[in-house]
Design an enzyme around this catalytic site. Structure first.
Site, PDB file in Angstrom:
ATOM      1  N   HIS A  12       0.822  -1.210   0.000  1.00  0.00           N
ATOM      2  CA  HIS A  12       0.000   0.000   0.000  1.00  0.00           C
ATOM      3  C   HIS A  12       0.858   1.264   0.000  1.00  0.00           C
ATOM      4  CE1 HIS A  12      -3.100   2.679   2.174  1.00  0.00           C
ATOM      5  NE2 HIS A  12      -3.520   2.522   0.939  1.00  0.00           N
ATOM      6  N   GLU A  39       0.901  -0.393  -4.830  1.00  0.00           N
ATOM      7  CA  GLU A  39      -0.186   0.531  -5.107  1.00  0.00           C
ATOM      8  C   GLU A  39       0.301   1.916  -4.749  1.00  0.00           C
ATOM      9  OE1 GLU A  39      -3.547   3.099  -3.592  1.00  0.00           O
ATOM     10  OE2 GLU A  39      -1.793   2.296  -2.542  1.00  0.00           O
ATOM     11  N   ASP A  41      -0.597   6.518  -5.419  1.00  0.00           N
ATOM     12  CA  ASP A  41      -1.551   7.547  -5.835  1.00  0.00           C
ATOM     13  C   ASP A  41      -0.886   8.566  -6.752  1.00  0.00           C
ATOM     14  OD1 ASP A  41      -3.716   6.781  -3.796  1.00  0.00           O
ATOM     15  OD2 ASP A  41      -1.966   7.133  -2.516  1.00  0.00           O
ATOM     16  N   HIS A  54      -0.997  11.444  -2.060  1.00  0.00           N
ATOM     17  CA  HIS A  54      -2.329  10.986  -1.687  1.00  0.00           C
ATOM     18  C   HIS A  54      -3.261  12.156  -1.384  1.00  0.00           C
ATOM     19  CE1 HIS A  54      -5.487   9.685   1.138  1.00  0.00           C
ATOM     20  NE2 HIS A  54      -5.473   8.555   0.441  1.00  0.00           N
ATOM     21  N   GLU A 114      -3.505   4.396  -8.560  1.00  0.00           N
ATOM     22  CA  GLU A 114      -4.758   5.049  -8.195  1.00  0.00           C
ATOM     23  C   GLU A 114      -4.751   6.483  -8.700  1.00  0.00           C
ATOM     24  OE1 GLU A 114      -7.560   6.484  -4.484  1.00  0.00           O
ATOM     25  OE2 GLU A 114      -6.115   4.861  -4.135  1.00  0.00           O
TER      26      GLU A 114
END
Length: 251
Positions: A12, A39, A41, A54, A114
């Site tokens: 993450h 993952e 952002d 993020h 993301e």
């Protein structure tokens, strides 16, 4: 159901609890811990450069201040995004998506990108993140999986790079999930793990889609989700999750 090349465990925001989030140091930490997928952002600067962050502002994860939407890429070059996590990360920059994409490709590290628009910038963020992702992973056997809470951003991403797989992110259960996924030609539904039940996972899987869950930091919960048919989880506990061999194999 489409082929699924991704592993069950995703690191993450790169390094989970072990490194500053959304940094190259985080991606390197995931590699060091043996992860095959990360993952992270991506959002836009004021001058439309894709960077990793993020929040809508710089304050929480760097020594910078103010909204990202008002910052040009040049404004970020001296920002320290690592010291808050520890002295060993002092001076770690806010990375451009291009740098992280190149690292992932070179390291054979699969990615869930993301799309995280600043307020009011959904369409352009979806377009530009998808465009860049398609460029960085051009010719690679496993493309990045694009996801977003912003349905509008996903629509724009699909229009910009329809060959890239996409997944819709939800925090609360949406009864219209199937029609929404169909309209996007998505491959997956990404859910807060707290809203998942065995019945919901079964319904999504039987409809032909994969389910991914965030943010799962408990081994017992990860095992249960996998038993239900969840294809992948995002975790902050990189070391802990790797201790269970049943979670290391693909979903």
């Amino acid at each position: 159901m489409s082929d699924w090349p991704y592993p069950f465990l995703f690191a993450h925001r790169g390094g989970g609890r072990l490194a500053p989030e959304n940094t190259l140091a985080g991606m390197m930490k995931a590699t060091e811990c043996g992860y095959q997928a990360v993952e992270f952002d991506v959002k836009l600067t004021a001058d439309n450069v894709c960077v990793l962050l993020h929040d809508d502002t710089l304050d929480r994860t760097s020594d910078g201040h103010g909204p990202m939407a008002q910052k040009r890429f040049a404004d970020l070059l001296d920002v320290d995004a690592g010291s808050w996590k520890g002295e060993e990360f002092a001076g770690e920059p806010i990375p451009a998506f291009s740098d992280v994409g190149l690292y992932c490709v070179r390291s054979r590290l699969m990615a869930n990108v993301e799309i995280k628009p600043c307020p009011g910038r959904d369409v352009e963020t979806g377009q530009l993140v998808a465009r860049d992702a398609a460029l960085f992973w051009q010719g690679e056997s496993v493309p990045p999986l694009l996801s977003s809470f912003s349905y509008e951003a996903l629509q724009a991403a699909v229009a910009a790079a329809p060959w890239l797989p996409v997944g819709w992110l939800i925090d609360h259960w949406q009864e219209d999930w199937q029609s929404r996924l169909q309209a996007l030609e998505a491959v997956s539904l990404h859910c807060n793990h707290k809203i998942l039940t065995a019945e919901r996972v079964k319904a999504v899987r039987e409809a032909g889609y994969h389910v991914l869950a965030y943010t799962v930091n408990d081994i017992a919960r990860a095992r249960a989700l996998k038993a239900w048919g969840v294809s992948g989880v995002f975790t902050d506990e990189l070391d802990l999750m790797r201790q269970d061999e049943t979670l290391v194999v693909a979903g």
